[in-house]
Design an enzyme around this catalytic site. Structure first.
Site, PDB file in Angstrom:
ATOM      1  N   GLU A 122      -6.650  -7.642  -1.361  1.00 46.62           N
ATOM      2  CA  GLU A 122      -6.939  -7.890   0.139  1.00 46.62           C
ATOM      3  C   GLU A 122      -8.407  -7.529   0.228  1.00 46.62           C
ATOM      4  O   GLU A 122      -8.960  -6.401  -0.065  1.00 46.62           O
ATOM      5  CB  GLU A 122      -6.269  -6.780   1.393  1.00 46.62           C
ATOM      6  N   GLU A 126       0.874  -1.158   0.026  1.00 48.85           N
ATOM      7  CA  GLU A 126      -0.028   0.053  -0.139  1.00 48.85           C
ATOM      8  C   GLU A 126       0.862   1.384  -0.022  1.00 48.85           C
ATOM      9  O   GLU A 126       0.869   2.150   0.867  1.00 48.85           O
ATOM     10  CB  GLU A 126      -0.890   0.109   1.192  1.00 48.85           C
TER      11      GLU A 126
HETATM   12  C1  GLA Z   1      -4.016  -2.758   4.766  1.00 44.86           C
HETATM   13  C2  GLA Z   1      -2.776  -3.414   4.642  1.00 44.86           C
HETATM   14  C3  GLA Z   1      -2.636  -4.672   5.216  1.00 44.86           C
HETATM   15  C4  GLA Z   1      -3.425  -4.610   6.750  1.00 44.86           C
HETATM   16  C5  GLA Z   1      -4.675  -4.170   6.431  1.00 44.86           C
HETATM   17  C6  GLA Z   1      -5.553  -4.099   7.843  1.00 44.86           C
HETATM   18  O1  GLA Z   1      -4.975  -3.072   3.728  1.00 44.86           O
HETATM   19  O2  GLA Z   1      -2.407  -3.748   3.518  1.00 44.86           O
HETATM   20  O3  GLA Z   1      -1.329  -5.086   5.465  1.00 44.86           O
HETATM   21  O4  GLA Z   1      -2.621  -3.882   7.487  1.00 44.86           O
HETATM   22  O5  GLA Z   1      -4.766  -3.131   5.960  1.00 44.86           O
HETATM   23  O6  GLA Z   1      -5.393  -3.235   8.701  1.00 44.86           O
END
Ligand code: GLA
Ligand code: GLA
Length: 665
Positions: free
Chosen positions: A307, A146
């Site tokens: 995700e 991210e």
């Molecule tokens: C983001 C991150 C993950 C995790 C999730 C939940 O999407 O990419 O690594 O931290 O949030 O907090």
């Protein structure tokens, strides 16, 4: 290079004893999982001491994955540099706007321009990619995690300051040029040399908007370059594998258009419950839909979800438990808007660390429960469908322009305290969503002629070239919607002074000028549309038409009776101007009258969404009931039920149905 993969999980084997791994993979295989994402926070376990690499455990994980027919996407762990590295080089830790160091103990405790950190990254990624790059189980890569999350504008250290100076030198060449473009005659801000320019830490009062815009652009470029730095090494040692990145929808930091150019395909992290701190009563199907459409727009291609929410989200506090059906429904919404693969976050709720309450498919106990059963059913039911529609997108006739510089500039000077770029875009998107009209998000450099209707809210920064492109589009027959605050600034964030708003060219296209405006700080404004009363908020442009005809007029304030929304014929096309921020009913009224929208509308009850993806032969319609009640819709004659057991047109609470229709053209 987008492999035919449908389902995956984000897996953290390092959180569990090795004796558990085989069980996990066997369960994943039984569920229908094709891929695991691994490694994106595992630096310490992979390099436990400076220059000592321990890849054996991950070799074992990959071997077990292979045994169960599961592929892997490997992350580079540069969002979590280990303590030994920070202890040796503490100035890798970032410095915030107030000059405070942000320390080790969470994640993202790194400065992306730090040259020593870059050396450690290069060595790690080279060694990692050399070791795993040709492993047949590894099909792709993700750099860091991210990007732009936590890093956005965070680091103001001496390296970032130097980087900013270098970036400005390349952009402006001479300091005189920078002074002109930043308007430094104001408040005696002139510079004699680039070395005098600081990273813009807190000031006593106000900031230079031109400088802030460059700072944001510089940051986006830095993060993109940080990605390119690693991606180049990966491509060298791991040929024929994809590189993707887990983006965050409308996150306002990194230009995903720039990032997208480095990627084989885009990915997105989809958490419909929102961040656990956000208002838990505010699930917005429209916002989720818009972010998915936007990620499709990054490359105008289908994408992955890297995700996808599995159940309760939470860090220190938690969000609501998704209702029965919601997790499959949200997964199907991702598919409906263009996801080819869904990777669920995470496989099993972690017993360790900050994210103990960001739950996974399996609960802490490892005993499969409702989330597991619902997701397994979804995977089994939809895998053939996902294979059929792999790589497809909808054919949208409406484009909404999304531009990072506009987003940055409105963030720097919102003008009305409650005005944001994305919220204004959403007033238009939501009205289209309520009518189930397919939308593409497009860049302002896109070929507008592919769309019958282009909506370009808040075209605040304007260049002659962009104004000409809009003019040419309308001239040739396009329908264009422009709004308040168009043509206010030049690209350098200095005010336009050569003509009345919205500028010479766009003034002609729109058939009006805007000599005055009213920032509606304490009131809304009444809008009168053919005798019906609506509400406008935040802003009122006082419009003087030259050739435009008013569609709606103000019904309050001293400018009662003057135009608020106008329409103008220009060449073969039509240009609309909206002088206020639209409330829902007003947005509905506006879009309902646009010819393309009228033709594309499919009526449904509120929060029942219909989206489509197109193959050459068939259109696939996804009907999504986001409400907690049974909903009934009439299914058009040509639609065939996709799932044999669906009671077509009768949608249980939080459920979906899929239909196909032969393509007629
Ligand atoms: C983001 C991150 C993950 C995790 C999730 C939940 O999407 O990419 O690594 O931290 O949030 O907090
Ligand atoms: C004060 C200052 C001026 C100007 C105005 C508007 O009056 O003296 O220099 O800044 O406010 O902000």
């Amino acid at each position: 290079m987008q492999p035919n993969i449908q389902f995956g999980v984000d897996y953290y084997p390092e959180h569990w004893p090795q004796s558990r791994w085989e069980t996990d993979f066997a369960m994943m295989q039984d569920m229908g999982i094709d891929v695991v994402r691994l490694g994106e926070f595992s630096w310490f376990k992979l390099e436990p001491a400076d220059g000592q690499f321990d890849f054996g455990w991950l070799d074992d994980v990959l071997a077990l994955a292979a045994k169960h027919d599961i592929h892997a996407v490997l992350g580079t762990p540069t969002a979590a540099p280990p303590a030994w590295l920070i202890a040796q080089h503490p100035d890798i830790q970032p410095v915030d706007r107030e000059g405070r160091t942000r320390y080790f103990g969470g994640r993202h405790h790194d400065c992306q321009s730090n040259p020593i950190y870059r050396d450690y990254i290069a060595r790690f990624v080279r060694t990692y990619a050399q070791h795993f790059g040709k492993n047949p189980t590894v099909i792709g890569w993700q750099v860091d995690n991210e990007l732009g999350n936590s890093h956005g504008g965070l680091c103001y250290c001496k390296y970032c300051q130097r980087h900013f100076q270098k970036w400005l030198r390349e952009k402006y060449q001479t300091i005189e040029n920078l002074n002109d473009n930043w308007g430094t005659a104001f408040w005696s801000q002139g510079y004699q040399d680039f070395s005098q320019i600081q990273a813009p830490k807190i000031t006593v009062t106000g900031e230079n908007p031109s400088e802030m815009l460059d700072w944001k652009e510089c940051h986006s470029d830095l993060i993109n370059e940080f990605h390119a730095y690693q991606a180049k090494i990966i491509r060298q040692y791991s040929p024929d594998r994809f590189i993707t990145h887990n983006m965050m929808g409308f996150s306002p930091v990194v230009s995903y258009y720039d990032l997208g150019r480095q990627l084989d395909f885009a990915s997105h992290d989809q958490y419909p419950s929102g961040h656990f701190l956000a208002d838990q009563n505010s699930f917005r199907g429209d916002r989720c839909a818009a972010e998915l459409d936007f990620i499709r727009g990054v490359k105008q291609q289908s994408f992955w979800i890297m995700e996808q929410q599995t159940t309760i989200t939470g860090w220190e506090v938690m969000g609501r438990l998704p209702k029965p059906g919601q997790i499959p429904l949200w997964s199907m919404q991702s598919v409906a808007h263009g996801a080819d693969a869904i990777v669920y976050f995470r496989w099993r709720s972690s017993a360790l660390g900050t994210e103990q309450y960001w739950h996974g498919i399996l609960p802490h106990s490892g005993i499969p429960g409702r989330a597991y059963r619902e997701i397994r059913h979804f995977m089994r039911q939809t895998k053939p469908l996902l294979k059929e529609i792999n790589g497809t997108v909808p054919r949208a006739k409406v484009g909404i322009v999304f531009s990072y510089p506009q987003d940055y500039a409105i963030d720097i000077q919102p003008q009305h305290p409650d005005m944001t770029y994305v919220d204004t875009l959403m007033t238009y998107y939501k009205a289209l969503y309520r009518r189930n009209v397919a939308v593409d998000f497009i860049q302002d450099t896109a070929d507008f002629s592919q769309y019958e209707l282009v909506i370009a809210p808040l075209q605040y920064l304007m260049t002659p070239a962009l104004a000409d492109r809009y003019a040419a589009y309308v001239q040739a027959g396009g329908q264009l919607v422009l709004t308040m605050r168009t043509g206010v600034k030049e690209a350098n964030n200095l005010c336009m002074t050569d003509a009345a708003l919205p500028g010479k060219t766009l003034g002609q296209v729109l058939g009006l000028t805007v000599p005055e405006y009213d920032c509606l700080r304490d009131v809304d404004v009444v809008i009168d549309w053919a005798g019906q009363q609506y509400t406008g908020t935040h802003w009122a442009d006082l419009i003087e038409p030259t050739t435009a005809e008013p569609l709606a007029t103000y019904g309050s304030e001293f400018y009662t009776g003057t135009p608020a929304i106008t329409k103008n014929q220009y060449g073969q096309g039509t240009a609309y101007y909206v002088g206020t921020e639209l409330t829902d009913a007003l947005a509905d009224r506006l879009v309902a009258g646009l010819p393309t929208v009228a033709a594309e509308t499919i009526a449904t009850p509120a929060e029942v969404e219909i989206v489509h993806r197109d193959t050459a032969a068939k259109r696939y319609y996804f009907v999504l009931n986001h409400t907690g009640e049974q909903q009934n819709i009439t299914i058009p004659a040509g639609w065939q039920a996709y799932f044999s057991d669906q009671d077509s047109g009768h949608l249980a609470p939080y459920s979906y149905q899929v239909f196909t229709e032969e393509q007629t053209n």
